[in-house]
Design a protein around this motif. Sequence first.
Motif, PDB file in Angstrom:
ATOM      1  N   ALA A 199      -2.995 -18.077  18.473  1.00 25.00           N
ATOM      2  CA  ALA A 199      -2.103 -17.413  17.531  1.00 25.00           C
ATOM      3  C   ALA A 199      -2.836 -16.213  16.949  1.00 25.00           C
ATOM      4  CB  ALA A 199      -1.686 -18.361  16.417  1.00 25.00           C
ATOM      5  N   ILE A 200      -2.193 -15.077  16.956  1.00 21.06           N
ATOM      6  CA  ILE A 200      -2.806 -13.879  16.404  1.00 21.06           C
ATOM      7  C   ILE A 200      -2.120 -13.508  15.091  1.00 21.06           C
ATOM      8  CG2 ILE A 200      -3.501 -13.033  18.663  1.00 21.06           C
ATOM      9  CD1 ILE A 200      -1.176 -11.065  18.574  1.00 21.06           C
ATOM     10  N   SER A 201      -2.841 -12.808  14.253  1.00 21.72           N
ATOM     11  CA  SER A 201      -2.275 -12.381  12.974  1.00 21.72           C
ATOM     12  C   SER A 201      -2.723 -10.960  12.684  1.00 21.72           C
ATOM     13  CB  SER A 201      -2.711 -13.322  11.843  1.00 21.72           C
ATOM     14  OG  SER A 201      -4.122 -13.326  11.715  1.00 21.72           O
ATOM     15  N   LEU A 202      -2.054 -10.369  11.721  1.00 21.43           N
ATOM     16  CA  LEU A 202      -2.305  -8.971  11.397  1.00 21.43           C
ATOM     17  C   LEU A 202      -3.374  -8.846  10.332  1.00 21.43           C
ATOM     18  CD1 LEU A 202      -1.204  -6.121  12.106  1.00 21.43           C
ATOM     19  CD2 LEU A 202       0.322  -6.339  10.135  1.00 21.43           C
ATOM     20  N   GLY A 203      -4.339  -7.994  10.587  1.00 22.39           N
ATOM     21  CA  GLY A 203      -5.360  -7.682   9.590  1.00 22.39           C
ATOM     22  C   GLY A 203      -5.049  -6.363   8.910  1.00 22.39           C
ATOM     23  N   ASP A 204      -6.085  -5.700   8.436  1.00 29.02           N
ATOM     24  CA  ASP A 204      -5.899  -4.430   7.723  1.00 29.02           C
ATOM     25  C   ASP A 204      -5.340  -3.361   8.655  1.00 29.02           C
ATOM     26  OD1 ASP A 204      -6.930  -5.551   5.437  1.00 29.02           O
ATOM     27  OD2 ASP A 204      -8.972  -4.846   5.800  1.00 29.02           O
ATOM     28  N   CYS A 205      -4.429  -2.572   8.122  1.00 28.41           N
ATOM     29  CA  CYS A 205      -3.843  -1.456   8.857  1.00 28.41           C
ATOM     30  C   CYS A 205      -3.975  -0.197   7.994  1.00 28.41           C
ATOM     31  CB  CYS A 205      -2.374  -1.705   9.165  1.00 28.41           C
ATOM     32  SG  CYS A 205      -2.059  -3.230  10.093  1.00 28.41           S
ATOM     33  N   THR A 206      -4.452   0.879   8.586  1.00 27.60           N
ATOM     34  CA  THR A 206      -4.742   2.100   7.834  1.00 27.60           C
ATOM     35  C   THR A 206      -4.242   3.305   8.608  1.00 27.60           C
ATOM     36  OG1 THR A 206      -6.772   1.036   7.041  1.00 27.60           O
ATOM     37  CG2 THR A 206      -6.565   3.391   6.682  1.00 27.60           C
ATOM     38  N   GLU A 207      -3.725   4.296   7.877  1.00 29.70           N
ATOM     39  CA  GLU A 207      -3.286   5.520   8.534  1.00 29.70           C
ATOM     40  C   GLU A 207      -3.721   6.747   7.735  1.00 29.70           C
ATOM     41  OE1 GLU A 207       0.953   5.578   8.847  1.00 29.70           O
ATOM     42  OE2 GLU A 207       1.277   5.873   6.690  1.00 29.70           O
ATOM     43  N   LEU A 208      -3.899   7.828   8.457  1.00 30.96           N
ATOM     44  CA  LEU A 208      -4.221   9.126   7.872  1.00 30.96           C
ATOM     45  C   LEU A 208      -3.150  10.088   8.342  1.00 30.96           C
ATOM     46  CD1 LEU A 208      -6.626  10.510   6.226  1.00 30.96           C
ATOM     47  CD2 LEU A 208      -7.386  11.357   8.449  1.00 30.96           C
ATOM     48  N   THR A 209      -2.365  10.609   7.415  1.00 24.51           N
ATOM     49  CA  THR A 209      -1.253  11.462   7.823  1.00 24.51           C
ATOM     50  C   THR A 209      -0.836  12.350   6.662  1.00 24.51           C
ATOM     51  OG1 THR A 209       0.927  11.488   8.890  1.00 24.51           O
ATOM     52  CG2 THR A 209       0.560   9.837   7.179  1.00 24.51           C
ATOM     53  N   ALA A 210      -0.004  13.335   6.963  1.00 24.51           N
ATOM     54  CA  ALA A 210       0.560  14.224   5.946  1.00 24.51           C
ATOM     55  C   ALA A 210       1.817  14.854   6.521  1.00 24.51           C
ATOM     56  CB  ALA A 210      -0.449  15.292   5.528  1.00 24.51           C
ATOM     57  N   GLY A 211       2.500  15.604   5.702  1.00 22.02           N
ATOM     58  CA  GLY A 211       3.781  16.166   6.111  1.00 22.02           C
ATOM     59  C   GLY A 211       3.691  17.174   7.226  1.00 22.02           C
ATOM     60  N   ASN A 212       2.580  17.919   7.294  1.00 24.41           N
ATOM     61  CA  ASN A 212       2.414  18.883   8.377  1.00 24.41           C
ATOM     62  C   ASN A 212       0.938  19.077   8.670  1.00 24.41           C
ATOM     63  OD1 ASN A 212       1.318  21.420   6.986  1.00 24.41           O
ATOM     64  ND2 ASN A 212       3.128  20.967   5.737  1.00 24.41           N
ATOM     65  N   LEU A 213       0.652  19.725   9.759  1.00 23.74           N
ATOM     66  CA  LEU A 213      -0.711  19.839  10.239  1.00 23.74           C
ATOM     67  C   LEU A 213      -1.568  20.795   9.422  1.00 23.74           C
ATOM     68  CD1 LEU A 213      -0.125  19.958  14.102  1.00 23.74           C
ATOM     69  CD2 LEU A 213      -1.110  18.080  12.780  1.00 23.74           C
ATOM     70  N   GLU A 214      -0.956  21.640   8.618  1.00 23.93           N
ATOM     71  CA  GLU A 214      -1.718  22.659   7.897  1.00 23.93           C
ATOM     72  C   GLU A 214      -2.259  22.168   6.564  1.00 23.93           C
ATOM     73  OE1 GLU A 214      -2.372  25.420   9.549  1.00 23.93           O
ATOM     74  OE2 GLU A 214      -1.144  24.552  11.149  1.00 23.93           O
ATOM     75  N   ILE A 215      -1.869  20.989   6.134  1.00 27.63           N
ATOM     76  CA  ILE A 215      -2.326  20.488   4.842  1.00 27.63           C
ATOM     77  C   ILE A 215      -3.829  20.212   4.888  1.00 27.63           C
ATOM     78  CG2 ILE A 215      -2.153  18.541   3.234  1.00 27.63           C
ATOM     79  CD1 ILE A 215       0.779  18.370   3.863  1.00 27.63           C
ATOM     80  N   GLU A 216      -4.517  20.526   3.792  1.00 21.38           N
ATOM     81  CA  GLU A 216      -5.952  20.325   3.721  1.00 21.38           C
ATOM     82  C   GLU A 216      -6.323  19.807   2.341  1.00 21.38           C
ATOM     83  OE1 GLU A 216      -7.424  24.810   2.589  1.00 21.38           O
ATOM     84  OE2 GLU A 216      -6.920  24.393   4.687  1.00 21.38           O
TER      85      GLU A 216
END
Length: 656
Positions: free
Chosen positions: A600-617
């Motif tokens: 049986a598998i389970s979900l661990g930590d999930c992380t994302e890096l994102t923003a509305g557009n590619l030019e954001i800094e």
Amino acid sequence: MKNICKTLSLICLLGISQTGYSQQASAYELTLDTKKTGAPVQSTMYGLFFEDINFAADGGLYAELIKNRSFDFPQNYMGWYLSGNVELRKDNPLFDKNPHYVVLSDPGHPHKRTAIENEGFRGIGFKANGTYRFSVWAKTSGTSESQRIRIDLLDSKNEIITTQKIDITSPEWKKYEVVLTSKLTDAKGRLRIFLDSKGSVALEHVSLFPTDTYKGRENGLRKDLAETLADIHPGVFRFPGGCIIEGTDLETRYNWKNTIGPVENRPVNESRWHYTFPHRFFPDYYQSYGLGFYEYFLLSEDMGAEPLPVVSCGLACQYQNEREECHVPLNELQPYIQDALDLIEFANGPVTSTWGKVRADMGHPAPFNMKYIGVGNEQWGDEYVVRLEAFTKAIRAKYPEIKIIGSSGPSADGDKFDYLWPEMKKLKVDLVDEHYYKDPEWFLKSAGRYDNYDRKGPAVFAGEYACHLPNRANNLKSALYEAAFMTGLERNADIVHMTTYAPLLAHIDGWQWRPDLIWFDNLSVMKTPNYYVQQMYAQNAGTNTATLIQNGTPLTGQDGLYASAVYDKEQNCYIVKIANTSADSKDVKITLTGLKKQAAISLGDCTELTAGNLEIENTLAEPSNITPQKTTATIDGSTLSVKAKGFSFSLYKIKL
């Protein structure tokens, strides 16, 4: 009849459309093989590369706040402002490698004042309630009577923040210290020293450090910057450069032996970066060597990273020196080879050895357990190969356990690269250092770069790389494209053993090169999106590669998707990383195959890096525009289902 044909045509079109939709939907169905454990991921896989560029050392990581503290810059008063009767001297010096000092004497008029004032590195940063240790080597001059100096911390308006007085009581050199507390925060302060008596005092090695340094060490590191480095959890730490190893000429190469011993007697060296770019010209950029090899080894130990020092191979920077006479002749190379052997003894030798004793006397009797050494930086041609061969023979003979890193030149392809790789194989170096500062498209197209590399030769060290955008520093686009490329590094961890982004640090008021991983001013630090990509990989490196494929092949840009996976023995989990370089969200299903029955598998930590557009800094004013955030996914049986947002890099842990 026509209506029937139209109906059949519509049915056919619907069938084609539905078939196309079905193929598109299944395009993101991947399998993760759990039956076979992949190649080990080296503990050195993700690390840091430090070079003193962009005021990364003095004025940056090194916490000293005074510029030209020993008056030994070629322009002796650079960084200082003088008033009254100030004399530069070097007769009977206290320190032979830093011979200059100043004598402050009575100006001869009741309404004149003798003082020296230091501007720091683009100002001196003071924090409210912060404490600062002022120290100076001093003596009375021409008198046996005690003299007095007054130390002022000044704000950017030239007003006194706080002040202290020190009595200079001896005609012999002596170190004096006092701690000052700042009443306010100011990024552009100064330090002033007044003569507060009627005689003369000699001053040498004027120093000001925050008391709150990294690990609380005197002659220590700037705490926030060092902690930012340690928070990546690097596996390897390459130092002290890059191009500064070579020097613009041999006289200005980085010589590690000048960077150890008492900090007051480490000579000033010219930085090859202060005049390299006329549009970013900094004639006050020198190396005090206060941050030297001993401190680099300590930092490696503090971070839990393998130290990777690089030494000069006797070639000055080949970009700037095309003539053979600019380099060390082969028959005069032995001192350089001996420097490399002595460095290994300094790092690893017993306290009874010559250089091991030097290390012990500096406060570290235990060896640093150095395992790697780089010989040369971005050298190329036969002139490099013959010199590297001499180093390799000597190091192998005395220290066969040390792994040697050679160069593949200044670029990831081309004549120099094609010539050097076969030569590195002939010399049987352990790793080959590859560098690539490339445009975004190169990074996307190169995710499969190492899929077909020769597994019988040396391993790869991706020692310097960064995605370069025209006239830009760092934003989500460069970070995301690096993340996509790094899925290929991770997938090929059997051949890629080390990776380090470059450059590491940049002062916002003193940079020569961009992009850079971490930006800072005198008081604050900004982590770029690129930093967070490095951190996400380094903190989730795993212990073994895992096979993650779609229809028998890895995801290397199909519809803008890139993916890789590792297994982590300690956590007993798989870690999946997905970079979506397209604007559209993608539904991705990953089915684990080869699981044991009843698993049986389970979900661990999930992380994302994102923003509305590619030019954001991120900026120093807004450092949190792009930071890793928690995300969600679902598990149904043996299948992980995720929605990879447009313009995102995400990772998912699957617990077994």
